[in-house]
Scaffold this active site. Structure first.
Site, PDB file in Angstrom:
ATOM      1  CG  ASP A 164       3.447  31.542  -4.449  1.00 53.76           C
ATOM      2  OD1 ASP A 164       2.818  31.370  -3.415  1.00 53.76           O
ATOM      3  OD2 ASP A 164       3.261  30.882  -5.492  1.00 53.76           O
TER       4      ASP A 164
ATOM      5  CD  GLU B 284       0.116  29.510  -4.284  1.00 51.84           C
ATOM      6  OE1 GLU B 284      -0.710  28.590  -4.349  1.00 51.84           O
ATOM      7  OE2 GLU B 284       1.339  29.324  -4.270  1.00 51.84           O
TER       8      GLU B 284
ATOM      9  CD  GLU C 192       7.515  29.463  -4.215  1.00 51.93           C
ATOM     10  OE1 GLU C 192       6.917  28.505  -3.719  1.00 51.93           O
ATOM     11  OE2 GLU C 192       7.797  29.553  -5.426  1.00 51.93           O
TER      12      GLU C 192
END
Ligand SMILES: *[C@@H]1O[C@H](CO)[C@@H](O)[C@H](O)[C@H]1NC(C)=O
Length: 280
Positions: A96, A94, A98
């Site tokens: 990310d 993953e 954010e």
């Protein structure tokens, strides 16, 4: 990532837009709306009923993937707006972005994170050098067999190198789909969870446009092996950072880095292996 996913198969995202949605996306939560179909703009709406997001049906192994985002204006504390890539399964990969909201007038924080073969918790946080709610900015990752580079307006902000030779898992064997989401992260997002969402300011709206996915597509794992090697996949090949990019990365890390898991002695009395290597 954690958010509640309410499947809305009936609510398939179909737009004639060439670059964004030619390959098909699925949605969850509140139905996105097109504020400007011409510009391929999609709005994600968070209210007390539901969060929102969309993801690609296709998965990729290596590529250059990015999107223009304009974040929730005004009071956005507790909200988390994201752009991320993820595979499935317990030992997933993953990547990310954010965006952690804030009370009116206070700055957003951009958190990035990396999971490789299920090993994650590699948060880094930066302040941005502009107001991300005032206009669209381009957030992207260059992901190849040697490194993952996170960029903001094409300025490198973080590089996660392939340190497999040191025993650090790397993201080079699992295909990832591309996702966006806007959800309630009140538990942790703003000042460590001290400041919560205030629903009187709902609906919270983040706007996305210009979805650029330039990567090695993997359908039902058929092309996984082909995508994994540089000889048959140009996206696996790793361009060297230019002198200019190197300086930009150093500038960001010097001026804007506000949290780095590598230096968090409370969480990691012994820093993870990759933290002992150079940032490039
Ligand atoms: C919110 O604003 C406060 C005060 O300026 C700041 O300390 C904090 O880092 C900002 N961002 C988040 C996500 O808490």
């Amino acid at each position: 990532m954690s958010y509640s996913t309410s499947d809305s198969a009936a609510c398939e995202l179909r737009v004639a837009a060439q670059s964004i949605l030619s390959e098909g996306y699925f949605l969850f939560g509140n139905m996105p709306s097109y504020s400007d179909a011409q510009r391929e703009q999609v709005q994600l709406v968070l209210d007390q009923q539901a969060a929102a997001g969309f993801g690609s049906k296709s998965k990729y192994l290596f590529g250059n993937i990015g999107m223009y985002i304009k974040l929730v204006p005004g009071y956005s504390a507790g909200t988390v707006t994201s752009l991320y890539l993820s595979s499935n399964g317990a030992t997933h990969d993953e990547l990310d972005f954010e965006f952690l909201g804030n009370i009116t007038g206070q700055p957003y924080i951009l958190q990035t994170n990396v999971y490789a073969h299920g090993v994650g918790n590699r948060e880094q946080r930066i302040n941005l050098w502009f107001d991300p709610t005032a206009d669209f900015h381009y957030y992207s990752v260059n992901w190849n067999q040697n490194y993952v580079m996170f960029l903001v307006d094409n300025v490198p902000i973080r590089v996660f190198k392939n340190n497999q030779n040191l025993g650090v898992p790397y993201l080079n064997s699992q295909a990832m789909a591309v996702y966006t989401s806007l959800w309630d992260g009140s538990q942790w997002a703003t000042e460590g969870g001290r400041v919560k969402i205030d629903w009187q300011y709902a609906p919270f709206i983040a706007t996305y446009e210009g979805f650029n996915v330039d990567g090695c597509a993997v359908q039902n794992n058929n092309n996984l092996a082909g995508c994994a090697v540089a000889s048959s996949n140009k996206w696996a090949q790793a361009p060297a950072l230019t002198w200019h990019q190197t300086n930009q990365l150093k500038w960001v890390r010097h001026r804007y880095l506000v949290y780095n898991y590598c230096t968090d002695k409370m969480r990691y009395p012994t820093p993870p292996t990759e933290c002992g290597t150079s940032i490039l």
